[in-house]
Design an enzyme around this catalytic site. Structure first.
Site, short mmCIF file in Angstrom:
data_model
loop_
_atom_site.label_atom_id
_atom_site.label_comp_id
_atom_site.label_asym_id
_atom_site.label_seq_id
_atom_site.Cartn_x
_atom_site.Cartn_y
_atom_site.Cartn_z
N SER A 38 -3.83 -11.65 4.18
CA SER A 38 -4.42 -11.71 2.36
C SER A 38 -3.30 -12.14 2.31
O SER A 38 -4.21 -12.51 1.32
CB SER A 38 -4.38 -10.52 2.95
OG SER A 38 -3.29 -9.29 2.78
N LYS A 51 0.46 -0.97 -0.47
CA LYS A 51 0.44 -0.15 0.14
C LYS A 51 0.81 1.00 -0.19
O LYS A 51 -0.17 2.45 -0.08
CB LYS A 51 -1.50 0.37 1.41
CG LYS A 51 -2.20 -1.33 1.10
CD LYS A 51 -2.89 -0.87 0.06
CE LYS A 51 -4.11 -1.53 -0.17
NZ LYS A 51 -4.81 -1.69 -1.13
#
Length: 458
Positions: free
Chosen positions: A273, A42
Site C-alpha cells: 500500500s 494501524k
C-alpha cells in the site's frame, strides 16, 4: 519515574525527505508509520478504538475483540488487546500476506480466514463473518473500523498534528489511501481546520471503486487488486470523500515496483500500500508546475510482504516479470533458469539437499542440471521416498545418496515455442514438462503453472 510501556511508543513517528527519486519541482516527505510498535499506522486507531470501547462500556474485562481486517488493524488490535488482557479474534480475507497472519497469531490472536472473491452481503465476506462471530460470542465487541468514529479521531488528533509540527506547518498536499477511510477522514479534517491550503490526494489501487468515483462522480463495478490494506468495493461509512481534491488509480505492478524502488533508492522497506501511495505522490509531484511540499506515508513495513512484494517468484506468477504474451509454452514457465529463478539440483547433490530445496520452495520435483547447464534428469518426491524406504543401510545413509543414483533420466521435453495445448497430453500421462528454448533449458512447466497462466490471462 515510570518506564514507558510498548503502547506509549505508538505515534510520534519520524518524517524523512525523499532524496533519490525524481519528484519534479516538488519536495516529497514520508512519514514512517512503519516505526510504530507492530510496524504499521494501524496501531493508532487500534488503541483509540479499544480505549473508546472501554470508556463507553462496550468492552469489559475478560471481553473479546472481534474485527474484520486486511491484517494490520488486526495486528494492532492484537498488540493493544493483548497488553490489556483481551481475547482477540480476527477475520481476514484469504489474499493476505502470510507474514501478517503469522504476526497476529504469534501475538495471541485467533485468525479466521475467509474468501477474498466475494462482496459485502455475501455470508463469506469478511465483515459479515466478523459480525456473525460477534453475535454468537458472549462479551464480544465488534470493532468495525469501517464505521467506528474513534478510527479517524486517532488521525485527526494525533497523526495530523504531528505531521504539521514536523513540517513547520507548511504542507501543500497529503497523499493517502483508503482501507477503512480513517486516515483520509482524520487527516482531512485536521488539515481543513489547521491548514486549509493543504490538498488531500487519494491513492487507490486500480480495480477499487474510490478513485473513479472521485474523478468522475460515477460508481463503477469493483475489480480485483493484489495490493493489501487499501482499496474498496464500497464506501466505508467513516470515509469522507468530499475532503479529496484529486485521485490516482495505480496498477498493481506499478505499486509493487515502486515499493521495491523505494528500498533500492532510499533504503526504506515499505509494504504494497505504501508503494501505491508513493506512486501516486510521485505522479502528483511530477505534474506540478511550481514547487510544493508534499507528504505521504509509509503505512507499514515491507517485512510483512517479503513473500509477495519482494519475491521474484510471486511477481512472475502474476505475469509482471514477462508481461508480453506469445501464446506458447514459454508463457507458462514461471521460474526461468537463465534468470536464476529455477529451483534445480546437481547430480552430485545428496537427497538431504533435494528435500531441503523442495520444502523451502514448495515444489515436489526438481530438474537435475549438470555443470554445463544441461538437463540430465528429474527427481521428484516419490524418487526420494523410494530411496529412503528401500535403502537397507538406513535412512541416514539414504539421505546422503547422490541425486544421480535415484533421478529419472527418461525426460519428456517440449519446445518453448510449442502451442500451450501441447502440455495437456504430457500432464495426462503424469509427466513433468521440461521446457527447452532451442537446446537450452528454460524451466519446468507444471499443472499448477498452467492453471496460473489461465488465471492471469482471463
Amino acid at each position: 519515574m515510570a518506564m514507558p510501556t510498548v503502547l506509549d511508543l505508538i505515534g510520534e513517528t519520524p518524517l524523512v525527505e525523499v532524496t533519490r527519486l525524481e519528484c519534479g519541482p516538488c519536495r516529497l516527505f514520508l512519514k514512517l508509520e512503519s516505526a510504530n510498535p507492530s510496524g504499521s499506522l494501524k496501531d493508532r486507531p487500534a488503541r483509540s478504538m479499544i480505549e473508546a470501547a472501554e470508556a463507553d462500556g462496550q468492552l469489559k474485562p475478560g471481553g473479546t475483540i472481534v474485527e474484520a481486517t486486511a491484517g494490520n488493524t488486526g495486528v494492532g488490535l492484537a498488540l493493544v488487546g493483548g497488553r490489556k488482557g483481551y481475547r482477540t479474534v480476527l477475520v481476514v480475507p484469504d489474499k493476505m500476506a502470510r507474514e501478517k497472519v503469522l504476526h497476529a497469531q504469534a501475538m495471541g490472536a485467533e485468525v479466521v480466514s475467509t474468501r477474498s472473491d466475494v462482496g459485502k452481503g455475501h455470508p463469506d465476506y469478511y465483515q459479515d463473518v466478523a459480525e456473525a462471530i460477534t453475535k454468537r460470542t458472549p462479551g464480544a465487541f465488534y470493532v468495525n473500523q469501517f464505521a467506528n468514529p474513534a478510527n479517524p479521531r486517532a488521525h485527526e488528533l494525533a497523526t495530523g498534528p504531528e505531521m504539521l509540527r514536523q513540517m513547520d506547518g507548511n504542507i501543500d498536499a497529503v497523499v493517502v489511501g483508503v482501507g477503512s477511510g480513517g486516515m483520509l477522514t482524520g487527516l482531512g479534517r485536521c488539515m481543513r481546520s489547521a491548514s486549509p491550503k493543504t490538498e488531500m490526494v487519494l491513492a487507490d489501487p486500480q480495480g477499487s471503486i474510490l478513485a473513479p468515483l472521485v474523478e468522475t462522480g460515477k460508481m463503477t463495478a469493483a475489480g480485483s487488486w493484489a495490493v493489501e490494506g487499501i482499496g474498496e468495493d464500497f464506501i466505508p461509512p467513516i470515509c469522507d470523500l468530499s475532503l479529496v481534491n484529486k485521485a490516482y488509480a495505480i496498477p498493481d505492478p506499478e505499486s509493487f515496483a515502486t515499493s521495491r524502488e523505494l528500498l533500492r533508492s532510499e533504503g526504506i522497506l515499505a509494504g504494497s500500500s505504501s508503494g501505491t501511495l508513493l506512486a501516486a505522490a510521485l505522479r502528483y509531484c511530477r505534474a506540478q508546475n511550481e514547487p510544493k511540499r508534499v507528504v505521504t506515508l509509509v503505512c507499514d513495513s515491507g517485512a510483512k510482504y517479503l513473500s509477495k512484494v519482494f519475491n521474484p517468484a510471486f511477481l512472475a506468477q502474476e505475469g509482471w516479470t514477462h508481461p508480453e504474451r506469445h501464446g506458447t509454452v514459454r508463457d507458462v514457465v514461471i521460474g526461468r533458469y537463465n534468470e536464476g529463478m529455477a529451483i534445480v539440483v546437481r547430480p552430485q547433490d545428496n537427497l538431504r539437499a533435494v528435500f531441503s530445496r523442495m520444502r523451502s520452495s514448495g515444489v515436489s520435483q526438481l530438474p537435475v542440471i549438470d555443470e554445463s547447464g544441461h538437463v540430465v534428469g528429474l527427481v521428484d518426491e516419490s524418487d526420494v521416498l523410494a530411496a529412503l524406504i528401500t535403502d537397507t543401510s538406513g535412512t541416514n545413509k539414504a539421505f546422503e545418496r547422490p541425486v544421480k543414483d535415484v533421478m529419472v533420466t527418461r525426460l519428456e521435453t517440449i519446445s518453448a515455442d510449442a502451442p500451450i495445448a501441447d502440455l495437456v497430453p504430457l500432464f495426462r500421462k503424469d509427466y513433468t514438462a521440461i521446457v527447452m528454448d532451442g537446446d537450452q533449458f528454460l524451466g519446468v512447466a507444471t499443472r499448477l503453472d498452467l492453471i496460473n497462466y489461465f488465471r492471469i490471462t482471463t
